[in-house]
Write a protein that holds these residues in place. Structure first.
Motif, PDB file in Angstrom:
ATOM      1  N   ASN A  58      21.022 -10.141  -2.386  1.00  0.00           N
ATOM      2  CA  ASN A  58      19.721 -10.579  -1.877  1.00  0.00           C
ATOM      3  C   ASN A  58      18.555  -9.760  -2.421  1.00  0.00           C
ATOM      4  O   ASN A  58      17.458  -9.786  -1.869  1.00  0.00           O
ATOM      5  CB  ASN A  58      19.716 -10.495  -0.341  1.00  0.00           C
ATOM      6  N   PHE A  59      18.784  -9.026  -3.494  1.00  0.00           N
ATOM      7  CA  PHE A  59      17.717  -8.222  -4.076  1.00  0.00           C
ATOM      8  C   PHE A  59      17.152  -8.933  -5.305  1.00  0.00           C
ATOM      9  O   PHE A  59      17.902  -9.457  -6.125  1.00  0.00           O
ATOM     10  CB  PHE A  59      18.234  -6.835  -4.468  1.00  0.00           C
ATOM     11  N   TYR A  60      15.848  -8.939  -5.419  1.00  0.00           N
ATOM     12  CA  TYR A  60      15.186  -9.612  -6.526  1.00  0.00           C
ATOM     13  C   TYR A  60      14.199  -8.640  -7.186  1.00  0.00           C
ATOM     14  O   TYR A  60      13.640  -7.772  -6.517  1.00  0.00           O
ATOM     15  CB  TYR A  60      14.429 -10.853  -6.041  1.00  0.00           C
ATOM     16  N   PRO A  61      13.972  -8.796  -8.471  1.00  0.00           N
ATOM     17  CA  PRO A  61      12.982  -7.926  -9.139  1.00  0.00           C
ATOM     18  C   PRO A  61      11.608  -8.127  -8.509  1.00  0.00           C
ATOM     19  O   PRO A  61      11.170  -9.256  -8.300  1.00  0.00           O
ATOM     20  CB  PRO A  61      13.013  -8.413 -10.599  1.00  0.00           C
ATOM     21  N   ALA A  62      10.973  -7.020  -8.173  1.00  0.00           N
ATOM     22  CA  ALA A  62       9.661  -7.101  -7.524  1.00  0.00           C
ATOM     23  C   ALA A  62       8.579  -7.363  -8.558  1.00  0.00           C
ATOM     24  O   ALA A  62       8.662  -6.940  -9.699  1.00  0.00           O
ATOM     25  CB  ALA A  62       9.369  -5.804  -6.780  1.00  0.00           C
ATOM     26  N   SER A  63       7.570  -8.078  -8.143  1.00  0.00           N
ATOM     27  CA  SER A  63       6.414  -8.327  -9.004  1.00  0.00           C
ATOM     28  C   SER A  63       5.151  -8.173  -8.166  1.00  0.00           C
ATOM     29  O   SER A  63       5.190  -8.215  -6.931  1.00  0.00           O
ATOM     30  CB  SER A  63       6.468  -9.746  -9.597  1.00  0.00           C
ATOM     31  N   LEU A  64       4.022  -8.003  -8.844  1.00  0.00           N
ATOM     32  CA  LEU A  64       2.760  -7.853  -8.124  1.00  0.00           C
ATOM     33  C   LEU A  64       2.437  -9.113  -7.341  1.00  0.00           C
ATOM     34  O   LEU A  64       1.928  -9.047  -6.219  1.00  0.00           O
ATOM     35  CB  LEU A  64       1.637  -7.543  -9.120  1.00  0.00           C
ATOM     36  N   GLU A  65       2.758 -10.286  -7.907  1.00  0.00           N
ATOM     37  CA  GLU A  65       2.486 -11.550  -7.211  1.00  0.00           C
ATOM     38  C   GLU A  65       3.270 -11.628  -5.909  1.00  0.00           C
ATOM     39  O   GLU A  65       2.766 -12.075  -4.875  1.00  0.00           O
ATOM     40  CB  GLU A  65       2.834 -12.731  -8.117  1.00  0.00           C
ATOM     41  N   MET A  66       4.535 -11.180  -5.954  1.00  0.00           N
ATOM     42  CA  MET A  66       5.356 -11.215  -4.747  1.00  0.00           C
ATOM     43  C   MET A  66       4.776 -10.300  -3.678  1.00  0.00           C
ATOM     44  O   MET A  66       4.723 -10.651  -2.500  1.00  0.00           O
ATOM     45  CB  MET A  66       6.795 -10.784  -5.074  1.00  0.00           C
ATOM     46  N   LEU A 113       3.649   6.213  -9.779  1.00  0.00           N
ATOM     47  CA  LEU A 113       3.612   5.260  -8.676  1.00  0.00           C
ATOM     48  C   LEU A 113       2.251   5.270  -7.979  1.00  0.00           C
ATOM     49  O   LEU A 113       1.664   4.220  -7.711  1.00  0.00           O
ATOM     50  CB  LEU A 113       4.710   5.594  -7.669  1.00  0.00           C
ATOM     51  N   LEU A 114       1.771   6.458  -7.677  1.00  0.00           N
ATOM     52  CA  LEU A 114       0.480   6.568  -6.990  1.00  0.00           C
ATOM     53  C   LEU A 114      -0.645   5.977  -7.821  1.00  0.00           C
ATOM     54  O   LEU A 114      -1.544   5.306  -7.299  1.00  0.00           O
ATOM     55  CB  LEU A 114       0.198   8.042  -6.668  1.00  0.00           C
ATOM     56  N   SER A 115      -0.596   6.206  -9.132  1.00  0.00           N
ATOM     57  CA  SER A 115      -1.619   5.645 -10.019  1.00  0.00           C
ATOM     58  C   SER A 115      -1.527   4.127 -10.037  1.00  0.00           C
ATOM     59  O   SER A 115      -2.551   3.423  -9.987  1.00  0.00           O
ATOM     60  CB  SER A 115      -1.432   6.210 -11.431  1.00  0.00           C
ATOM     61  N   TRP A 116      -0.310   3.600 -10.094  1.00  0.00           N
ATOM     62  CA  TRP A 116      -0.114   2.145 -10.107  1.00  0.00           C
ATOM     63  C   TRP A 116      -0.596   1.525  -8.803  1.00  0.00           C
ATOM     64  O   TRP A 116      -1.259   0.484  -8.797  1.00  0.00           O
ATOM     65  CB  TRP A 116       1.366   1.844 -10.340  1.00  0.00           C
ATOM     66  N   LEU A 117      -0.281   2.159  -7.669  1.00  0.00           N
ATOM     67  CA  LEU A 117      -0.685   1.643  -6.368  1.00  0.00           C
ATOM     68  C   LEU A 117      -2.203   1.640  -6.220  1.00  0.00           C
ATOM     69  O   LEU A 117      -2.800   0.701  -5.682  1.00  0.00           O
ATOM     70  CB  LEU A 117      -0.052   2.483  -5.252  1.00  0.00           C
ATOM     71  N   GLU A 118      -2.849   2.675  -6.718  1.00  0.00           N
ATOM     72  CA  GLU A 118      -4.311   2.755  -6.638  1.00  0.00           C
ATOM     73  C   GLU A 118      -4.957   1.708  -7.521  1.00  0.00           C
ATOM     74  O   GLU A 118      -5.933   1.052  -7.123  1.00  0.00           O
ATOM     75  CB  GLU A 118      -4.759   4.154  -7.052  1.00  0.00           C
ATOM     76  N   THR A 119      -4.399   1.497  -8.723  1.00  0.00           N
ATOM     77  CA  THR A 119      -4.961   0.510  -9.653  1.00  0.00           C
ATOM     78  C   THR A 119      -4.918  -0.885  -9.061  1.00  0.00           C
ATOM     79  O   THR A 119      -5.841  -1.690  -9.260  1.00  0.00           O
ATOM     80  CB  THR A 119      -4.184   0.541 -10.979  1.00  0.00           C
ATOM     81  N   HIS A 120      -3.848  -1.182  -8.316  1.00  0.00           N
ATOM     82  CA  HIS A 120      -3.681  -2.530  -7.766  1.00  0.00           C
ATOM     83  C   HIS A 120      -4.116  -2.613  -6.297  1.00  0.00           C
ATOM     84  O   HIS A 120      -3.804  -3.595  -5.611  1.00  0.00           O
ATOM     85  CB  HIS A 120      -2.225  -2.968  -7.910  1.00  0.00           C
ATOM     86  N   HIS A 121      -4.832  -1.610  -5.846  1.00  0.00           N
ATOM     87  CA  HIS A 121      -5.472  -1.626  -4.517  1.00  0.00           C
ATOM     88  C   HIS A 121      -4.446  -1.874  -3.401  1.00  0.00           C
ATOM     89  O   HIS A 121      -4.680  -2.659  -2.472  1.00  0.00           O
ATOM     90  CB  HIS A 121      -6.564  -2.700  -4.463  1.00  0.00           C
ATOM     91  N   ILE A 122      -3.301  -1.226  -3.505  1.00  0.00           N
ATOM     92  CA  ILE A 122      -2.268  -1.313  -2.468  1.00  0.00           C
ATOM     93  C   ILE A 122      -2.347  -0.036  -1.643  1.00  0.00           C
ATOM     94  O   ILE A 122      -2.148   1.061  -2.143  1.00  0.00           O
ATOM     95  CB  ILE A 122      -0.875  -1.465  -3.095  1.00  0.00           C
TER      96      ILE A 122
END
Length: 289
Positions: free
Chosen positions: A236-244, A266-275
């Protein structure tokens, strides 16, 4: 025929005894062991010496020789025993060190391991299992059984990475020992285990082993020159994407990292995508998303 060494026989005998004592054992074996017949031994075919147990001193030589142990003046190798003044020195086939068993009359008083070179006692023990030493003789005398018939209850048989097992089987067939009468073919293996639940764990999609449609729940594939039938179970695991992540905004987000540089990425990616709502967890052998 090439006979296995004493250490290997000892481990196998120890395993046979353990199988008779446990109702839900978990046993990991390579393909060569799964294809090998084993002697039909009962717990009574072994001798278990425990501290405080009773054993007639006069019966000891006969009991040990019947298991295949050789009487010697001084123990220097596996499958040997020596008697002197209420003491039995013995090197069991199923242990990595020899044992010194002291009797008080007909009672086992102490059990210790000892060093072969110095003959000095080392460590106290509570018990020692004395297993038959000659596997071939036991096969001829007691008869043979496949491994799966030695379980007290029907086992679940798991094939971990069947493609790799098949490669190992091809190598096994080229070895001289495979011609032994105590080895079975793959056809005998799969005929014998057909009545049990079988589970195939694949590191890749089944489509790589068998040209089938992804929509098919049941399929057949070839393994060990045999045609096998299986029901497909997808995880039941699927590759995660930003859209998901954006679509499932209410789901809790967990991000795993192993090293500090991964955490920074990770922190840089999360900040870039406003998560802003997430949990970071550090663990071994994880891959950052």
């Amino acid at each position: 025929e090439i006979l296995p060494n004493a250490d290997l026989v000892g481990k196998r005998m120890q395993t046979l005894y353990e199988l008779s004592q446990r109702s839900h054992p978990v046993l990991l074996v390579e393909i060569g062991s799964a294809l090998q017949y084993l002697p039909c031994l009962e717990p009574s075919d072994f001798l278990l010496w425990e501290k405080g147990a009773h054993c007639s001193w006069e019966d000891i030589p006969q009991k040990l020789t019947s298991l295949g142990y050789l009487p010697v003046p001084m123990v220097t190798d596996k499958k040997q025993f020596a008697l002197r003044h209420g003491i039995v020195d013995i090197f069991p086939i199923s242990t990595p060190e020899p044992y010194r068993v002291e009797f008080f009359g007909a009672t086992i008083d102490t059990l210790r391991t000892f060093d072969l070179a110095s003959q000095r006692s080392i460590e106290k023990k509570e018990r020692v299992l004395l297993a038959p030493t000659d596997e071939k003789k036991q096969l001829q005398k007691k008869g043979k059984k496949p491994l799966w018939e030695l379980f007290q209850k029907p086992p679940l048989i798991v094939f971990d990475d069947p493609a790799s097992l098949e490669d190992a089987f091809v190598t096994l067939k080229s070895l001289p020992g495979y011609a032994s009468p105590w080895m079975m073919g793959a056809d005998t293996l799969f005929q014998g285990i057909a009545k049990y639940d079988l589970l195939y764990l694949l590191p890749q999609a089944l489509e790589r082993l068998s040209p089938i449609s992804p929509q098919m729940e049941y399929t057949q594939f070839s393994l060990f020159d045999e045609t096998l039938f299986a029901q497909r179970y997808a995880h039941n695991f699927y590759p995660a994407s930003l859209e998901m992540i954006e679509e499932e905004a209410e789901l809790p987000l967990y991000f795993f990292y192993e090293k500090e540089n991964q955490k920074k990425e990770l922190l840089s990616w999360l900040e870039t995508h406003h998560i802003s709502s997430y949990t970071l967890l550090q663990g071994e052998k994880t891959t950052a998303l």
